[in-house]
Write an enzyme that holds these catalytic residues in place. Structure first.
Site: not given
Ligand code: SF4
Length: 356
Positions: A37, A199, A192, A208, A202
């Site tokens: 991370e 899209c 995205c 959305c 997606c």
């Protein structure tokens, strides 16, 4: 649309398309998750992978990292950039050994006391390593959520950020959080994307709002342009009867470092002072030309060009200001800032009758 519909669609998509073979997903303990991370904070996955593998080989656990000399840790960070991350990682490892018996803290607030661990990083560690239902909000997730609910405004602006955190928390499920966390990061990184989101592939396209409006590229709003401070400088174009003009080399540090420019002062009265202090001449006439603006990264500089025609007799060596020379306007030395070139081009090139 219920909040759970978002996570269900995402988890379903993740099962088929998500990334499941990243090195930190193998034996995903808190230490490995934490290192990944931190590395991923400003760096893309593909760049991080070889660094992560080498880092884990060199420092297989917290204790090893805490005991290692900082130089060695930094050596393994070479090429990743943002070296404060490595220093914080090392310092945090020592703190965990000392204050938490060598175990990563299990709660959000305590984790955030470690150097370099913000709210989203702490939440990702808890979700991915311990399965706690904690919402993350890194750059990728911000983009997904801004588009999903057509949230305008710059995401790092306080009120927008609050709105995004609230939405991130509402959408994060109670179960299968580790998968969900990886899934929403993957959605932002693979579909995205900032430019040309895919899209059509997606799972969220039906709900959305940005996609429904055909305005994906309007979200998230870009960082607002900073209002730059304005400074003002009078550039003294001192020209002698042979039409030569005085240039001074600027100090190595600061704006136009080491370049040739005109002498400068900060006010109109400074014109008299400068000429007397450096050339021992009393200026009686000068001409103020049209001011113009030159913009640097941190400020605008309003340049006021002042043409001062001076008498003969100021070319003696003892009257020369330091690092300066008289040049013909069309034969300047190399290394000139653009505004100085522009002004040199506007100056008379031939002898003229001086007025002083
Ligand atoms: S539909 Fe398009 S804009 Fe909306 S979340 Fe999916 S990829 Fe992003």
């Amino acid at each position: 649309m219920s909040d759970s519909a978002f996570s269900q669609r995402l988890l379903h998509w993740f099962a088929q398309h998500g990334r499941k073979d990243l090195p930190w997903q193998q034996n995903p303990g808190a230490y490995r998750i934490w290192v990944s991370e931190i590395m991923l904070q400003q760096t893309q996955v593909n760049t991080v992978i070889p660094y992560f593998q080498a880092f884990i080989q060199a420092f297989p656990d917290l204790e090893n990292l805490a005991k290692a000399p900082l130089d060695r840790v930094l050596q393994h960070w070479t090429g990743l950039g943002y070296y404060a991350r490595a220093r914080n990682l090392h310092l945090s490892a020592q703190r965990i050994m000392q204050d938490f018996h060598g175990e990563m803290p299990h709660d959000l607030n305590t984790l955030q006391t470690l150097p370099g661990v913000g709210r989203s990083t702490a939440a990702a560690i808890l979700a991915l390593a311990y399965g706690q239902s904690q919402a993350i909000l890194d750059g990728n997730v911000k983009r997904v959520l801004c588009r999903y609910q057509a949230i305008g405004g710059y995401p790092n602006e306080a009120s927008v950020n609050r709105q995004l955190w609230a939405l991130a928390q509402a959408l994060t499920p109670a179960a299968r959080v580790a998968e969900y966390t990886q899934a929403i990061m993957d959605l932002g990184a693979t579909l995205c994307t900032r430019a040309r989101p895919q899209c059509a592939r997606c799972p969220q396209q039906g709900d959305c709002q940005a996609h429904q409006q055909g305005r994906e590229s309007d979200y998230p709003s870009p960082r607002p342009r900073k209002v730059l401070p304005v400074k003002c400088s009078y550039l003294l174009m001192l020209q002698n009867p042979e039409a030569q003009v005085l240039l001074q080399r600027r100090p190595a540090r600061g704006i136009w470092g080491g370049l040739w420019s005109f002498p400068e002062c900060s006010s109109e009265t400074g014109i008299y002072e400068w000429c007397w202090a450096h050339l021992q001449i009393q200026v009686q006439n000068y001409e103020v030309w049209q001011a113009f603006r030159h913009t640097f990264t941190h400020y605008h500089l309003d340049i006021v060009p002042v043409w001062v025609q001076i008498a003969q007799g100021v070319r003696e060596k003892d009257k020369m200001p330091p690092n300066s020379l008289w040049v013909e306007p069309d034969k300047p030395p190399g290394g000139l800032p653009a505004p100085v070139v522009r002004l040199l081009n506007a100056l008379p090139k031939n002898n003229y009758v001086h007025e002083i």
